[in-house]
Scaffold this motif. Sequence first.
Motif, PDB file in Angstrom:
ATOM      1  N   ARG A   5       0.332  -0.488   0.818  1.00 51.45           N
ATOM      2  CA  ARG A   5       1.295   0.177  -0.066  1.00 51.45           C
ATOM      3  C   ARG A   5       0.905   1.648  -0.173  1.00 51.45           C
ATOM      4  O   ARG A   5      -0.278   1.983  -0.269  1.00 51.45           O
ATOM      5  N   HIS A   6       1.902   2.512  -0.147  1.00 47.37           N
ATOM      6  CA  HIS A   6       1.616   3.945  -0.204  1.00 47.37           C
ATOM      7  C   HIS A   6       2.661   4.661  -1.039  1.00 47.37           C
ATOM      8  O   HIS A   6       3.776   4.178  -1.261  1.00 47.37           O
ATOM      9  N   ARG A   7       2.254   5.839  -1.524  1.00 47.44           N
ATOM     10  CA  ARG A   7       3.149   6.670  -2.326  1.00 47.44           C
ATOM     11  C   ARG A   7       4.048   7.494  -1.402  1.00 47.44           C
ATOM     12  O   ARG A   7       3.575   8.067  -0.427  1.00 47.44           O
ATOM     13  N   THR A   8       5.339   7.552  -1.751  1.00 48.29           N
ATOM     14  CA  THR A   8       6.302   8.346  -0.985  1.00 48.29           C
ATOM     15  C   THR A   8       7.152   9.157  -1.948  1.00 48.29           C
ATOM     16  O   THR A   8       7.051   9.007  -3.175  1.00 48.29           O
ATOM     17  N   ASP A   9       8.015   9.994  -1.417  1.00 49.08           N
ATOM     18  CA  ASP A   9       8.930  10.771  -2.258  1.00 49.08           C
ATOM     19  C   ASP A   9       9.871   9.871  -3.037  1.00 49.08           C
ATOM     20  O   ASP A   9      10.402  10.263  -4.080  1.00 49.08           O
ATOM     21  N   GLN A  10      10.091   8.668  -2.551  1.00 47.00           N
ATOM     22  CA  GLN A  10      10.969   7.708  -3.217  1.00 47.00           C
ATOM     23  C   GLN A  10      10.198   6.717  -4.084  1.00 47.00           C
ATOM     24  O   GLN A  10      10.756   5.733  -4.579  1.00 47.00           O
ATOM     25  N   GLY A  11       8.904   6.971  -4.288  1.00 48.05           N
ATOM     26  CA  GLY A  11       8.076   6.066  -5.076  1.00 48.05           C
ATOM     27  C   GLY A  11       7.221   5.184  -4.181  1.00 48.05           C
ATOM     28  O   GLY A  11       7.225   5.314  -2.955  1.00 48.05           O
ATOM     29  N   PRO A  12       6.482   4.254  -4.759  1.00 49.41           N
ATOM     30  CA  PRO A  12       5.620   3.367  -3.963  1.00 49.41           C
ATOM     31  C   PRO A  12       6.436   2.534  -2.987  1.00 49.41           C
ATOM     32  O   PRO A  12       7.517   2.043  -3.318  1.00 49.41           O
ATOM     33  N   ARG A  13       5.903   2.390  -1.775  1.00 49.28           N
ATOM     34  CA  ARG A  13       6.552   1.569  -0.754  1.00 49.28           C
ATOM     35  C   ARG A  13       5.533   0.617  -0.139  1.00 49.28           C
ATOM     36  O   ARG A  13       4.397   0.989   0.137  1.00 49.28           O
ATOM     37  N   LEU A  14       5.960  -0.595   0.081  1.00 50.25           N
ATOM     38  CA  LEU A  14       5.154  -1.575   0.796  1.00 50.25           C
ATOM     39  C   LEU A  14       5.497  -1.465   2.271  1.00 50.25           C
ATOM     40  O   LEU A  14       6.667  -1.330   2.644  1.00 50.25           O
ATOM     41  N   ALA A  15       4.467  -1.518   3.108  1.00 47.03           N
ATOM     42  CA  ALA A  15       4.663  -1.323   4.538  1.00 47.03           C
ATOM     43  C   ALA A  15       3.846  -2.339   5.321  1.00 47.03           C
ATOM     44  O   ALA A  15       2.812  -2.827   4.855  1.00 47.03           O
ATOM     45  N   VAL A  16       4.331  -2.653   6.513  1.00 43.73           N
ATOM     46  CA  VAL A  16       3.591  -3.487   7.438  1.00 43.73           C
ATOM     47  C   VAL A  16       2.914  -2.580   8.453  1.00 43.73           C
ATOM     48  O   VAL A  16       3.455  -1.523   8.819  1.00 43.73           O
ATOM     49  N   LEU A  17       1.707  -2.947   8.877  1.00 43.14           N
ATOM     50  CA  LEU A  17       0.974  -2.140   9.852  1.00 43.14           C
ATOM     51  C   LEU A  17       1.286  -2.632  11.264  1.00 43.14           C
ATOM     52  O   LEU A  17       1.326  -3.837  11.521  1.00 43.14           O
ATOM     53  N   ASP A  18       1.505  -1.674  12.164  1.00 41.96           N
ATOM     54  CA  ASP A  18       1.698  -2.058  13.559  1.00 41.96           C
ATOM     55  C   ASP A  18       0.350  -2.068  14.276  1.00 41.96           C
ATOM     56  O   ASP A  18      -0.710  -1.912  13.650  1.00 41.96           O
ATOM     57  N   ASP A  19       0.353  -2.230  15.592  1.00 39.75           N
ATOM     58  CA  ASP A  19      -0.893  -2.354  16.346  1.00 39.75           C
ATOM     59  C   ASP A  19      -1.712  -1.074  16.357  1.00 39.75           C
ATOM     60  O   ASP A  19      -2.905  -1.094  16.679  1.00 39.75           O
ATOM     61  N   GLU A  20      -1.082   0.053  16.018  1.00 39.59           N
ATOM     62  CA  GLU A  20      -1.798   1.324  15.978  1.00 39.59           C
ATOM     63  C   GLU A  20      -2.087   1.759  14.551  1.00 39.59           C
ATOM     64  O   GLU A  20      -2.416   2.920  14.296  1.00 39.59           O
ATOM     65  N   ASP A  21      -1.924   0.838  13.594  1.00 39.72           N
ATOM     66  CA  ASP A  21      -2.196   1.063  12.173  1.00 39.72           C
ATOM     67  C   ASP A  21      -1.220   2.023  11.512  1.00 39.72           C
ATOM     68  O   ASP A  21      -1.494   2.523  10.401  1.00 39.72           O
ATOM     69  N   ALA A  22      -0.101   2.308  12.129  1.00 41.39           N
ATOM     70  CA  ALA A  22       0.940   3.075  11.449  1.00 41.39           C
ATOM     71  C   ALA A  22       1.606   2.185  10.405  1.00 41.39           C
ATOM     72  O   ALA A  22       1.712   0.958  10.572  1.00 41.39           O
ATOM     73  N   LEU A  23       2.047   2.795   9.304  1.00 41.18           N
ATOM     74  CA  LEU A  23       2.709   2.069   8.233  1.00 41.18           C
ATOM     75  C   LEU A  23       4.215   2.091   8.464  1.00 41.18           C
ATOM     76  O   LEU A  23       4.824   3.171   8.542  1.00 41.18           O
ATOM     77  N   ILE A  24       4.815   0.915   8.573  1.00 46.29           N
ATOM     78  CA  ILE A  24       6.257   0.783   8.765  1.00 46.29           C
ATOM     79  C   ILE A  24       6.843   0.238   7.467  1.00 46.29           C
ATOM     80  O   ILE A  24       6.598  -0.914   7.098  1.00 46.29           O
ATOM     81  N   ASP A  25       7.597   1.062   6.746  1.00 45.07           N
ATOM     82  CA  ASP A  25       8.095   0.663   5.437  1.00 45.07           C
ATOM     83  C   ASP A  25       8.995  -0.560   5.511  1.00 45.07           C
ATOM     84  O   ASP A  25       9.859  -0.664   6.404  1.00 45.07           O
ATOM     85  N   LEU A  26       8.818  -1.471   4.552  1.00 44.36           N
ATOM     86  CA  LEU A  26       9.720  -2.600   4.414  1.00 44.36           C
ATOM     87  C   LEU A  26      10.991  -2.145   3.719  1.00 44.36           C
ATOM     88  O   LEU A  26      10.962  -1.285   2.829  1.00 44.36           O
ATOM     89  N   ASP A  27      12.080  -2.728   4.091  1.00 41.94           N
ATOM     90  CA  ASP A  27      13.365  -2.400   3.465  1.00 41.94           C
ATOM     91  C   ASP A  27      13.589  -3.343   2.279  1.00 41.94           C
ATOM     92  O   ASP A  27      14.547  -4.107   2.231  1.00 41.94           O
ATOM     93  N   THR A  28      12.637  -3.273   1.327  1.00 40.48           N
ATOM     94  CA  THR A  28      12.707  -4.157   0.168  1.00 40.48           C
ATOM     95  C   THR A  28      11.836  -3.575  -0.926  1.00 40.48           C
ATOM     96  O   THR A  28      11.207  -2.534  -0.746  1.00 40.48           O
ATOM     97  N   GLU A  29      11.772  -4.246  -2.071  1.00 41.61           N
ATOM     98  CA  GLU A  29      10.972  -3.761  -3.186  1.00 41.61           C
ATOM     99  C   GLU A  29       9.491  -3.727  -2.811  1.00 41.61           C
ATOM    100  O   GLU A  29       9.021  -4.552  -2.019  1.00 41.61           O
ATOM    101  N   PRO A  30       8.710  -2.783  -3.422  1.00 37.58           N
ATOM    102  CA  PRO A  30       7.293  -2.647  -3.056  1.00 37.58           C
ATOM    103  C   PRO A  30       6.395  -3.554  -3.879  1.00 37.58           C
ATOM    104  O   PRO A  30       5.294  -3.167  -4.260  1.00 37.58           O
TER     105      PRO A  30
END
Length: 314
Positions: A5-30
């Motif tokens: 979970r990380h802070r964004t301009d739109q508030g906290p977002r929950l994200a899934v990590l890909d194989d390179e550890d990039a955070l891909i935001d979920l399109d749902t509540e955090p």
Amino acid sequence: MRFARHRTDQGPRLAVLDDEDALIDLDTEPDLPALLAHDGRLRSAGEVALRTRRRVTPWAGADLMAPLDPPTVRDFSTFPEHTAGVVKMLDPDAEIPAEFWEIPAFYFSNPYATVGPHDDVEIPPGCALFDFELEVAAVVGAAGRDLGVEDAADHLAGFVVLNDFSARDVQFHEMRMRLGPAKGKDTATALGAVFVTADELADRRSGPSYDLAMEVRVNGELIGQDRLDNMAWSFAALATYASRGTWIRPGDLLGSGTCQGGCLAELWGRHGRDHLPPLRPGDVVTTSVELLGGTRNRVVPGPPRHEILPWRRP
């Protein structure tokens, strides 16, 4: 899967990590506990995010938070070597209590004390013996009550690194009343950046736990290390005991307790109070657990203690 979970301009977002550890935001509540409450919803949301990749944040550019706000925190004692050292801090002749082998004892910690993996941690008011505790916490996925050990593992969704900061002088003072710990554990519990689903660790299964290396450092100096499978109680046993006569619910944390060498109090008990100093402002405590990540928290001064007095005495 791994989630953060990380802070964004739109508030906290929950994200899934890909194989390179990039955070891909979920399109749902955090809210991780809310997603865990519906079987398969978290995985489905993660799969959709990995496929669509609508918002991607590099790991190095993410303002990371604790991956969840746990509704409850139960912290157990499961590492016998740790217990053997801690009890000697108050009594050099003490041995592991018989009760350690009878029940996986725990105390309730403060969910409001949850801090992120890189947040500053204040020294509690009046504390002179500030300490850390390296642990791993299981995160409850499916609600359950009066679970048997054979079923309890199915109610655990995954794992997160936990560092239970402790005010040892405050803790030992209040526990003379045969209560607590309470204020001694009330200020900060740091969670690792990543929630890792249980299936990610399947090939590291070992006895009651998982074969994962754990270590903690202060200012870069290695203080303690252990392996998670040195637990004497399984995570399923912790869930069974926690659910005895009551409910465990999605997002509840079940801490493993501190591993061997994972805190200063144990080392003070083994080697004396002069072995290592307590944490001071400016110290940086770093924990790491294989496959689960870790924490890195800087200790900062806390507020003064306000005196309180009883309104009457005998």
